[in-house]
Design a protein around this motif. Structure first.
Motif, PDB file in Angstrom:
ATOM      1  N   SER A  27      -1.494  -9.368  -4.381  1.00 22.42           N
ATOM      2  CA  SER A  27      -2.131  -9.199  -5.682  1.00 22.42           C
ATOM      3  C   SER A  27      -3.496  -9.835  -5.731  1.00 22.42           C
ATOM      4  O   SER A  27      -4.220  -9.654  -6.682  1.00 22.42           O
ATOM      5  N   ASN A 119       1.497  -0.152  -1.474  1.00 22.86           N
ATOM      6  CA  ASN A 119       2.292  -1.338  -1.185  1.00 22.86           C
ATOM      7  C   ASN A 119       1.980  -1.945   0.183  1.00 22.86           C
ATOM      8  O   ASN A 119       2.364  -3.083   0.456  1.00 22.86           O
ATOM      9  N   ASN A 121      -1.095  -2.449   0.889  1.00 23.14           N
ATOM     10  CA  ASN A 121      -2.388  -3.075   0.583  1.00 23.14           C
ATOM     11  C   ASN A 121      -3.586  -2.270   1.065  1.00 23.14           C
ATOM     12  O   ASN A 121      -4.659  -2.832   1.327  1.00 23.14           O
ATOM     13  N   VAL A 140       6.656   0.615  -7.932  1.00 25.35           N
ATOM     14  CA  VAL A 140       5.365   0.188  -8.483  1.00 25.35           C
ATOM     15  C   VAL A 140       5.542  -0.109  -9.964  1.00 25.35           C
ATOM     16  O   VAL A 140       6.546   0.254 -10.575  1.00 25.35           O
ATOM     17  N   ARG A 267       0.764  -2.564  -7.654  1.00 27.46           N
ATOM     18  CA  ARG A 267       1.820  -3.261  -6.936  1.00 27.46           C
ATOM     19  C   ARG A 267       2.594  -4.141  -7.921  1.00 27.46           C
ATOM     20  O   ARG A 267       2.044  -4.597  -8.918  1.00 27.46           O
TER      21      ARG A 267
END
Length: 300
Positions: A27, A119, A121, A140, A267
């Protein structure tokens, strides 16, 4: 930075100048560092209000990298001059540049792999005319809804399909991983398997198959189907009452298989950023920006 630049994938070519380090890290991998306490001249830490303000600001990355299935007119597509445009693109500009004061870039990604890519990234969020549903919500988190759509059917004007029942036993084109494919699968089950599904990587493949006579219909979002059908004399919507009429909504004048809401996907560990985006979405709806963008791409 041009707000409509974007990242090309698959060839190794980067367009739009992706800033190093802005596409990963859970995140926070593409955001600025979380604020830390800094001593004042008297040795005390900064005030609580200052710390909270900087911490809140830090959840928004300097550049928001957006995964999206391109082309998908009228939501995201290139003009003849190579400029990225569309409803989602303009909403992104309003949310990120105008409301949050940061840059954004689009990264083209196949729709059937777009959630795993998020997910992994590969980008920070998904904006790709994505329907909010329970299956996706297991992987998600979604923003507040920002668009309502319907799954619809387009057919050739000179064909034999004039009703929902006429689809039985026919080949139908859909895009992989979409709710249009899901609606077609439900129809296939209703027809006891008597529906042939041809799945394509992008919706343009399904549209071309319809024109070439390889499929007899395409099931897809109403606005995207309309963008294609309105530009041709040989393609029309399949008419009939559907779920929109049954739910007492102001139904469009064609068959609707589902009612859906689009959301921005995040995410599941990105709650603070999602909250800021929801606030920005609410702001552009309140100040009239959303309606201006909507009217540019959709009539009525």
């Amino acid at each position: 930075m041009d707000r409509r630049t974007y990242l090309k994938t698959g060839t190794g070519l980067l367009a739009g100048g992706l800033v190093a380090g802005c596409t990963g890290g859970g995140s926070g991998g593409d955001s600025t560092e979380t604020a830390t306490e800094t001593p004042t001249e008297g040795g005390d830490s900064m005030t609580e209000s200052t710390t909270e303000a900087e911490t809140t600001e830090s959840v928004v990355p300097e550049t928001v990298v957006i995964g999206s299935d391109i082309p998908y007119r009228p939501f995201e597509y290139e003009t003849t001059s190579g400029e990225l445009t569309g409803f989602d693109v303009d909403i992104a500009a309003a949310v990120f540049e105008e409301q949050l004061g940061v840059d954004y870039e689009f990264k083209p990604t196949s729709f059937d792999s777009i959630i795993p890519s998020l997910n992994n990234n590969n980008f920070r969020i998904i904006m790709s005319a994505m329907t909010i549903n329970e299956t996706r919500a297991e992987e998600v988190d979604f923003s507040d809804p920002y668009f309502t759509a319907y799954q619809t059917v387009i057919v050739r004007d000179d064909g034999e399909i004039t009703s929902r029942e006429d689809l039985r036993g026919r080949p139908v084109g859909v895009q992989k991983g979409t709710t249009g494919a899901g609606a077609a699968e439900q129809l296939q089950e209703e027809f006891d398997g008597e529906l042939e599904l041809n799945r394509y990587d992008q919706i343009n493949g399904a549209f071309q198959a319809l024109i070439n006579g390889q499929v007899d219909a395409v099931i897809n979002d109403n606005t995207v189907n309309a963008e294609f059908a309105n530009g041709r004399d040989d393609v029309v919507f399949l008419e009939g009452e559907g779920v929109a009429a049954e739910s007492d909504q102001e139904a469009p004048p064609y068959l609707t298989l589902t009612i859906e809401n689009y959301g921005i996907a995040f995410r599941q560990d990105d709650d603070a950023f999602r909250q800021r985006v929801n606030e920005a979405l609410a702001a552009i709806k309140e100040d009239g920006t959303y309606d201006e963008i909507y009217s540019e791409y959709f009539s009525g």
